[in-house]
Design an enzyme around this catalytic site. Structure first.
Site, PDB file in Angstrom:
ATOM      1  N   LYS A  20       0.862  -1.184   0.000  1.00  0.00           N
ATOM      2  CA  LYS A  20       0.000   0.000   0.000  1.00  0.00           C
ATOM      3  C   LYS A  20       0.891   1.224   0.000  1.00  0.00           C
ATOM      4  CE  LYS A  20      -4.470   1.009   0.257  1.00  0.00           C
ATOM      5  NZ  LYS A  20      -5.608   0.187  -0.191  1.00  0.00           N
ATOM      6  N   GLY A  80     -21.359   6.196  -2.383  1.00  0.00           N
ATOM      7  CA  GLY A  80     -20.239   6.555  -3.251  1.00  0.00           C
ATOM      8  C   GLY A  80     -19.998   5.451  -4.259  1.00  0.00           C
ATOM      9  N   GLY A  97     -21.055   1.838  -2.600  1.00  0.00           N
ATOM     10  CA  GLY A  97     -22.471   1.764  -2.231  1.00  0.00           C
ATOM     11  C   GLY A  97     -23.427   1.957  -3.392  1.00  0.00           C
TER      12      GLY A  97
HETATM   13  P1  NAD Z   1     -16.649   7.222  -1.810  1.00  0.00           P
HETATM   14  O1  NAD Z   1     -15.890   8.374  -1.298  1.00  0.00           O
HETATM   15  O2  NAD Z   1     -16.955   7.099  -3.264  1.00  0.00           O
HETATM   16  O3  NAD Z   1     -18.081   7.156  -1.050  1.00  0.00           O
HETATM   17  C1  NAD Z   1     -18.239   7.255   0.323  1.00  0.00           C
HETATM   18  C2  NAD Z   1     -19.712   7.504   0.621  1.00  0.00           C
HETATM   19  O4  NAD Z   1     -19.902   7.475   2.033  1.00  0.00           O
HETATM   20  C3  NAD Z   1     -20.256   8.852   0.159  1.00  0.00           C
HETATM   21  O5  NAD Z   1     -21.559   8.666  -0.349  1.00  0.00           O
HETATM   22  C4  NAD Z   1     -20.344   9.663   1.466  1.00  0.00           C
HETATM   23  O6  NAD Z   1     -21.362  10.645   1.431  1.00  0.00           O
HETATM   24  C5  NAD Z   1     -20.706   8.563   2.420  1.00  0.00           C
HETATM   25  N1  NAD Z   1     -20.486   8.903   3.821  1.00  0.00           N
HETATM   26  C6  NAD Z   1     -19.461   9.581   4.382  1.00  0.00           C
HETATM   27  N2  NAD Z   1     -19.684   9.708   5.697  1.00  0.00           N
HETATM   28  C7  NAD Z   1     -20.857   9.089   5.967  1.00  0.00           C
HETATM   29  C8  NAD Z   1     -21.633   8.872   7.131  1.00  0.00           C
HETATM   30  N3  NAD Z   1     -21.253   9.359   8.311  1.00  0.00           N
HETATM   31  N4  NAD Z   1     -22.805   8.187   7.027  1.00  0.00           N
HETATM   32  C9  NAD Z   1     -23.222   7.715   5.845  1.00  0.00           C
HETATM   33  N5  NAD Z   1     -22.531   7.886   4.709  1.00  0.00           N
HETATM   34  C10 NAD Z   1     -21.378   8.566   4.768  1.00  0.00           C
HETATM   35  O7  NAD Z   1     -15.899   5.933  -1.277  1.00  0.00           O
HETATM   36  P2  NAD Z   1     -15.941   4.445  -1.828  1.00  0.00           P
HETATM   37  O8  NAD Z   1     -14.911   4.274  -2.869  1.00  0.00           O
HETATM   38  O9  NAD Z   1     -17.352   4.040  -2.098  1.00  0.00           O
HETATM   39  O10 NAD Z   1     -15.394   3.673  -0.536  1.00  0.00           O
HETATM   40  C11 NAD Z   1     -16.231   3.475   0.619  1.00  0.00           C
HETATM   41  C12 NAD Z   1     -15.574   2.456   1.518  1.00  0.00           C
HETATM   42  O11 NAD Z   1     -15.361   1.255   0.772  1.00  0.00           O
HETATM   43  C13 NAD Z   1     -14.193   2.847   2.054  1.00  0.00           C
HETATM   44  O12 NAD Z   1     -14.024   2.261   3.333  1.00  0.00           O
HETATM   45  C14 NAD Z   1     -13.239   2.188   1.077  1.00  0.00           C
HETATM   46  O13 NAD Z   1     -11.966   1.952   1.663  1.00  0.00           O
HETATM   47  C15 NAD Z   1     -13.989   0.906   0.812  1.00  0.00           C
HETATM   48  N6  NAD Z   1     -13.557   0.268  -0.439  1.00  0.00           N
HETATM   49  C16 NAD Z   1     -13.848   0.842  -1.637  1.00  0.00           C
HETATM   50  C17 NAD Z   1     -13.395   0.222  -2.795  1.00  0.00           C
HETATM   51  C18 NAD Z   1     -13.712   0.796  -4.144  1.00  0.00           C
HETATM   52  O14 NAD Z   1     -13.338   0.153  -5.143  1.00  0.00           O
HETATM   53  N7  NAD Z   1     -14.378   1.921  -4.244  1.00  0.00           N
HETATM   54  C19 NAD Z   1     -12.652  -0.958  -2.719  1.00  0.00           C
HETATM   55  C20 NAD Z   1     -12.384  -1.528  -1.480  1.00  0.00           C
HETATM   56  C21 NAD Z   1     -12.857  -0.891  -0.338  1.00  0.00           C
END
Ligand code: NAD
Length: 410
Positions: A102, A215, A218
């Site tokens: 990482k 995001g 989700g």
């Molecule tokens: P992102 O930034 O695209 O989305 C995050 C979402 O969470 C946004 O909609 C934001 O409004 C929401 N959010 C923030 N604070 C919040 C709260 N208090 N209550 C409810 N919602 C809240 O991020 P992402 O890429 O979707 O990643 C989200 C999680 O998934 C992270 O932990 C990331 O490490 C993990 N993850 C993502 C990926 C990927 O490919 N995107 C891969 C592995 C893990």
């Protein structure tokens, strides 16, 4: 506890069950190396600022180190180390021929111009170029880095080495060797394991799902579940929760969020505070936003029978133990969100062949990998009568230990 302490605590807990050779275990408690670099960027003002960057390489016994790069002010040496450990277990659970790494730069890029972001990306790649490579260490996107950033980094690397090397980095734009499905791979992978888990628990047809975070992870998962007949009853972002008992029209919610920047005031839906999401009546809860979202404080409110961790580390250890006591099944992050790294691996394979798969070929391969990993983890949790998380850690430890042994690294 800092993330590194948490990562080590999880390993100690898994070792109580796995009992791998103590000398190998000792080696798995620390990274092979952590590289710390200065990343100089000439800002638009004409002044140079120097940022601190890291690349942690935890273990490469199964294959080259693999893991994303994040640009965030909260990046620390310990955080990057912990994340590289989790990548090691994630690639092992999926049975990928990869290790764990990482990287990150401690920087707030929100105020950066495009030119400054490009300069930062190129400078970071120059500083770690000697340590990465398609057979050494393969970075990818993470927080605040995206395909465009990967494109700049690849270009910088190829200029330095004087030849094409698309396999050095994944999550690239399609036009320079990226893979189809990579943009929604995490959600697609989570969808496959969610389906498996729902079957094991005999959840009803049209099971109700609540998703925290709208995001990348989700929103794609909400769409996939909605299209497959699940009832997505609630979705939240950092501002609010949108709820509808009969199920939300996910397409309409997406359009509304895009148009207004918010989930509030969606036609025909109830608007609740953001934190209310965890307590809504549902069968499946998907935390897809933040670390530590489910803790001792709110775990009692949860009504779901199944939790699928799309976010990294959304359930604290205390909450995890309480959920296990109550019989709530938690599919751990190192399995549930591994679709992203799995399609990253597919991207490398395609780069190496210099031939590219169709979307449906990638779906099929991803489904096979995710389902196989799910079954192995499920069997491990049954065998040791433990959580799926510990079941997954035991599988990972045993696999990495086997690779270490095969190399005589005892
Ligand atoms: P992102 O930034 O695209 O989305 C995050 C979402 O969470 C946004 O909609 C934001 O409004 C929401 N959010 C923030 N604070 C919040 C709260 N208090 N209550 C409810 N919602 C809240 O991020 P992402 O890429 O979707 O990643 C989200 C999680 O998934 C992270 O932990 C990331 O490490 C993990 N993850 C993502 C990926 C990927 O490919 N995107 C891969 C592995 C893990």
């Amino acid at each position: 506890m800092n993330p590194l302490e948490t990562a080590r605590e999880q390993l100690y807990a898994a070792q109580k069950i796995a009992r791998i050779h103590p000398d190998i275990f000792e080696r798995l408690l620390s990274p092979d190396r952590v590289i710390e670099v200065s990343v100089p960027v000439r800002m638009d003002t004409g002044k140079t600022k120097v940022f601190t960057g890291f690349r942690s390489q935890w273990n490469d016994s199964a294959g080259p180190y693999k893991g994303g790069i994040r640009f965030h002010p909260g990046v620390t040496r310990e955080e990057v180390m912990a994340l590289s450990a989790w990548m090691t277990w994630k690639t092992a659970v999926l049975g990928l021929p990869l290790g764990g790494g990482k990287g990150g730069v401690s920087v707030d890029v929100k105020t950066f111009s495009d030119r400054e972001l490009e300069a930062l990306s190129r400078a970071y790649m120059r500083s770690i170029a000697a340590f990465v490579g398609k057979n050494k260490d393969i970075p990818a996107p993470d927080v605040s880095t995206d395909p465009r950033v990967m494109g700049w980094m690849l270009d910088e690397y190829e200029i330095l080495i004087g030849e094409k090397a698309p396999g050095v980095i994944t999550g690239k734009p399609l036009s320079i060797g990226g893979s189809l499905v990579r943009d929604y791979a995490t959600a697609q992978g989570a969808f496959f394991v969610l389906e498996n888990a729902a079957q094991k628990l005999h959840l009803p047809d049209r099971a109700r799902v609540a998703i925290q975070g709208f995001g990348n992870g989700g929103s794609h998962l909400a769409r996939l579940l909605h299209e497959s007949g699940y009832r997505v009853v609630a979705i939240s972002d950092s501002q609010s929760t949108v709820y509808r008992e009969e199920g939300l029209d996910v397409g309409e919610i997406e359009t509304h969020k895009r148009a207004t920047g918010s989930l509030k005031k969606c036609m025909g839906c109830e608007s609740l505070p953001s934190e209310a999401l965890l307590a809504v009546p549902c069968d499946i809860l998907v935390p897809a936003a933040l670390e530590g979202a489910i803790s001792e404080k709110n775990v009692k409110e949860i009504q779901a029978k199944l939790i699928v961790e799309v976010a990294n580390g959304p359930v604290t250890s205390e909450a995890d133990a309480l959920l296990f006591e109550r019989g709530v099944v938690v599919v751990p992050d190192i399995l549930a969100n591994a679709g992203g790294v799995t399609v990253s691996y597919f991207e490398q394979v395609q780069n190496a062949m210099n031939a590219y798969w169709t979307e449906s070929e990638i779906h099929q391969r991803l489904k096979e990998k995710m389902q196989a990993a799910f079954e192995v983890v499920w069997a491990s949790h049954e065998k040791y009568n433990t959580t799926l998380r510990m079941g997954a850690y035991v599988v990972a430890l045993e696999r990495v230990a086997l690779a270490m042994q095969a190399r005589g690294r005892v």
